[in-house]
Design a protein around this motif. Structure first.
Motif, short mmCIF file in Angstrom:
data_model
loop_
_atom_site.label_atom_id
_atom_site.label_comp_id
_atom_site.label_asym_id
_atom_site.label_seq_id
_atom_site.Cartn_x
_atom_site.Cartn_y
_atom_site.Cartn_z
N GLN A 1 0.86 -1.19 0.00
CA GLN A 1 0.00 0.00 0.00
C GLN A 1 0.89 1.23 0.00
N LEU A 2 0.56 2.20 -0.84
CA LEU A 2 1.24 3.49 -0.86
C LEU A 2 0.34 4.52 -1.52
N SER A 3 0.71 5.78 -1.41
CA SER A 3 -0.12 6.85 -1.93
C SER A 3 0.70 7.79 -2.80
N GLY A 4 0.02 8.58 -3.63
CA GLY A 4 0.69 9.54 -4.50
C GLY A 4 -0.30 10.13 -5.47
N PHE A 5 0.24 10.84 -6.47
CA PHE A 5 -0.65 11.44 -7.48
C PHE A 5 -0.59 10.62 -8.77
N VAL A 6 -1.65 10.71 -9.54
CA VAL A 6 -1.79 9.93 -10.77
C VAL A 6 -1.03 10.61 -11.91
N TYR A 7 -0.16 9.83 -12.55
CA TYR A 7 0.51 10.28 -13.77
C TYR A 7 0.23 9.23 -14.84
N PRO A 8 -0.51 9.60 -15.87
CA PRO A 8 -0.94 8.60 -16.86
C PRO A 8 0.23 7.90 -17.54
N ALA A 9 0.10 6.60 -17.72
CA ALA A 9 1.06 5.82 -18.51
C ALA A 9 0.52 5.79 -19.94
N GLU A 10 0.91 6.77 -20.73
CA GLU A 10 0.29 6.97 -22.03
C GLU A 10 0.54 5.81 -22.99
N ASP A 11 1.63 5.09 -22.79
CA ASP A 11 1.94 3.97 -23.68
C ASP A 11 1.45 2.63 -23.13
N ARG A 12 0.58 2.68 -22.11
CA ARG A 12 0.05 1.45 -21.52
C ARG A 12 -1.41 1.70 -21.13
N ALA A 13 -2.31 1.19 -21.90
CA ALA A 13 -3.74 1.45 -21.70
C ALA A 13 -4.21 0.90 -20.36
N GLY A 14 -5.08 1.69 -19.71
CA GLY A 14 -5.67 1.27 -18.44
C GLY A 14 -4.71 1.21 -17.28
N VAL B 1 -5.94 -3.71 -6.04
CA VAL B 1 -7.13 -4.33 -5.45
C VAL B 1 -8.11 -3.24 -5.03
N SER B 2 -7.57 -2.13 -4.52
CA SER B 2 -8.40 -0.97 -4.17
C SER B 2 -7.63 0.31 -4.45
N VAL B 3 -8.34 1.30 -4.97
CA VAL B 3 -7.80 2.62 -5.21
C VAL B 3 -8.76 3.63 -4.60
N GLU B 4 -8.31 4.34 -3.58
CA GLU B 4 -9.17 5.26 -2.83
C GLU B 4 -8.70 6.69 -3.02
N SER B 5 -9.66 7.57 -3.25
CA SER B 5 -9.32 9.00 -3.32
C SER B 5 -8.87 9.49 -1.96
N MET B 6 -7.95 10.44 -1.96
CA MET B 6 -7.48 11.02 -0.72
C MET B 6 -7.28 12.52 -0.91
N GLU B 7 -7.23 13.24 0.20
CA GLU B 7 -7.02 14.67 0.15
C GLU B 7 -5.60 14.98 -0.28
N LYS B 8 -5.44 16.00 -1.13
CA LYS B 8 -4.11 16.41 -1.56
C LYS B 8 -3.33 16.92 -0.35
N PRO B 9 -2.11 16.43 -0.14
CA PRO B 9 -1.33 16.85 1.04
C PRO B 9 -0.85 18.29 0.90
N ALA C 1 -10.30 4.57 -13.19
CA ALA C 1 -11.34 5.51 -12.78
C ALA C 1 -10.81 6.87 -12.33
N PHE C 2 -9.51 7.09 -12.46
CA PHE C 2 -8.93 8.32 -11.93
C PHE C 2 -8.18 9.07 -13.02
N LYS C 3 -8.08 10.38 -12.81
CA LYS C 3 -7.46 11.22 -13.84
C LYS C 3 -6.15 11.80 -13.33
N ARG C 4 -5.44 12.39 -14.23
CA ARG C 4 -4.15 13.00 -13.97
C ARG C 4 -4.19 13.94 -12.76
N ASP C 5 -3.21 13.83 -11.90
CA ASP C 5 -3.02 14.66 -10.71
C ASP C 5 -3.99 14.36 -9.57
N ASP C 6 -4.88 13.38 -9.73
CA ASP C 6 -5.69 12.94 -8.59
C ASP C 6 -4.77 12.30 -7.55
N TRP C 7 -5.04 12.56 -6.29
CA TRP C 7 -4.28 11.92 -5.22
C TRP C 7 -5.06 10.70 -4.72
#
Length: 305
Positions: A209-222, A281-289, A252-258
C-alpha cells in the motif's frame, strides 16, 4: 572647502535597500508561519533559512537607520558632491526585488504531474540507486542520490561507502520481505521502493500500500504511475518517482488525482526493462497533502521507522 551636505540619492537608495531586505525577511516569515517553506526546500535546510531571514531583517533595519542618518544635515568636503548610487547598487536592488515580485504574483501551489512532464519519471528506482552508487564510487559526475544526505558531491564518496549503501538496501529488502503487508509512507519512500526494485523477484506476490498522485502511462492502456516528488535539496532539483499501477481499479482516476492504492506486486516488462508493478485491489481517493514532496532519509536504513 567644507560645506553643509544635504540629503540626496544616497539616503533614498539606503532606504530602498532596507525596505527590500525587510520585505524578504517578512516573506520568509510568511512562508514559515503558513508552513509552506517545505514547498521550496528540504526540512534540514529550514534552520539555515530561518537564520537568513533574521539576518535580512537586521540588515534591513541597519540600512533604514543609515538612511535616517543621511537625512541629517552634516558638513563634508567638496569631494563628496554629486555622489550618487552606482549602477551596481541599483542592479542589486532590482535583484532583491525579484523574489518579492515572484512571491507576490505566483501562488504557492502543490506541484504534481507537470514536473514529470518536464523531467521524466523514475520508474526503475533500484537501477537509479545502483547507478548512483557506481557514479559515487568512481568519482564521476551526473545526477544521483547515493549520498547519505542526498546531496554530497561524487568525489566525497569512496567505493567502500557506496558498497555499504548498497548493502543497506539489501538489509532493508530483507526486512520488507519479512512483512506480510507492506506499507510505504513518506519517510523512507524512495529507499523502500529502491530496495524492492533491486530485489524484484523476491517481492512478486507481496501486498503493498502506498499513496501519491496519478501520472498517466500513455503507452500502456488502463494504467497509471502512482508518483511522488523526491526533493534532494530544493524544489528545483525535485525528481518524480513512480510505481506502475494496473488493473480495473486503475481506470477511474485522472491525472493529478491523489489516491491511496493497495494491491499485489508483480514483475512486468516496460520499455525494454523489467520493473515492479502493482495490480490494484483498491484505489481510494485522498485529500491532496500540503506538500507533495518526500525526502531522502539521512540516517541508517536500519533505523527507518
Amino acid at each position: 572647502m567644507a560645506h553643509e551636505q544635504k540629503p540626496g540619492n544616497s539616503s533614498l537608495s539606503r532606504a530602498m535597500q532596507g525596505v527590500l531586505f525587510i520585505g524578504l525577511s517578512a516573506y520568509l516569515a510568511h512562508l514559515i508561519q503558513a508552513d509552506k517553506l517545505s514547498l521550496y526546500i528540504v526540512p534540514r535546510l529550514e534552520p539555515a533559512v530561518r537564520a537568513a531571514g533574521l539576518a535580512l531583517f537586521l540588515l534591513g533595519a541597519w540600512q533604514a537607520l543609515q538612511s535616517l542618518r543621511d537625512t541629517i544635515p552634516r558638513y563634508a568636503c567638496a569631494c563628496e558632491e554629486g555622489r550618487k548610487p552606482g549602477l551596481r547598487r541599483k542592479l542589486a536592488a532590482l535583484w532583491l526585488a525579484l523574489p518579492l515580485l515572484l512571491g507576490a504574483l505566483l501562488p504557492d501551489t502543490v506541484l504534481g504531474a507537470s514536473v514529470a512532464d518536464k523531467k521524466g519519471l523514475v520508474w526503475n528506482p533500484g537501477d537509479y540507486a545502483a547507478k548512483s552508487a557506481e557514479l559515487y564510487a568512481g568519482g564521476g559526475g551526473g545526477k544521483g542520490g547515493g549520498g547519505k544526505d542526498g546531496g554530497g558531491s561524487p568525489q566525497s564518496f569512496s567505493p567502500e561507502v557506496s558498497a555499504a549503501r548498497l548493502r543497506e538496501y539489501e538489509l532493508l529488502a530483507d526486512e520488507l520481505h519479512g512483512q506480510d503487508w507492506i506499507r510505504i509512507g513518506d519517510v523512507g519512500y524512495m529507499e523502500r521502493l529502491a530496495a524492492m526494485d533491486l530485489n524484484r523477484e523476491r517481492f512478486v506476490g507481496k501486498t503493498l500500500q502506498l499513496s501519491g498522485f496519478v501520472y498517466p502511462a500513455e503507452d500502456r492502456a488502463g494504467a497509471f504511475f502512482l508518483s511522488r516528488l523526491v526533493m534532494q535539496c530544493c524544489s528545483a532539483d525535485s525528481l518524480p518517482y513512480g510505481l506502475l499501477i494496473e488493473g480495473a481499479e486503475a481506470t477511474a482516476f485522472k491525472r493529478d488525482d491523489w489516491v491511496r492504492v493497495t494491491g499485489t506486486l508483480r514483475e512486468v516488462p516496460y520499455q525494454n526493462q523489467m520493473i515492479l508493478a502493482l495490480t490494484a485491489v483498491s484505489v481510494e481517493s485522498m485529500e491532496k497533502p500540503s506538500s507533495p514532496y518526500v525526502y531522502p532519509y539521512t540516517g541508517a536504513y536500519a533505523d527507518l521507522p
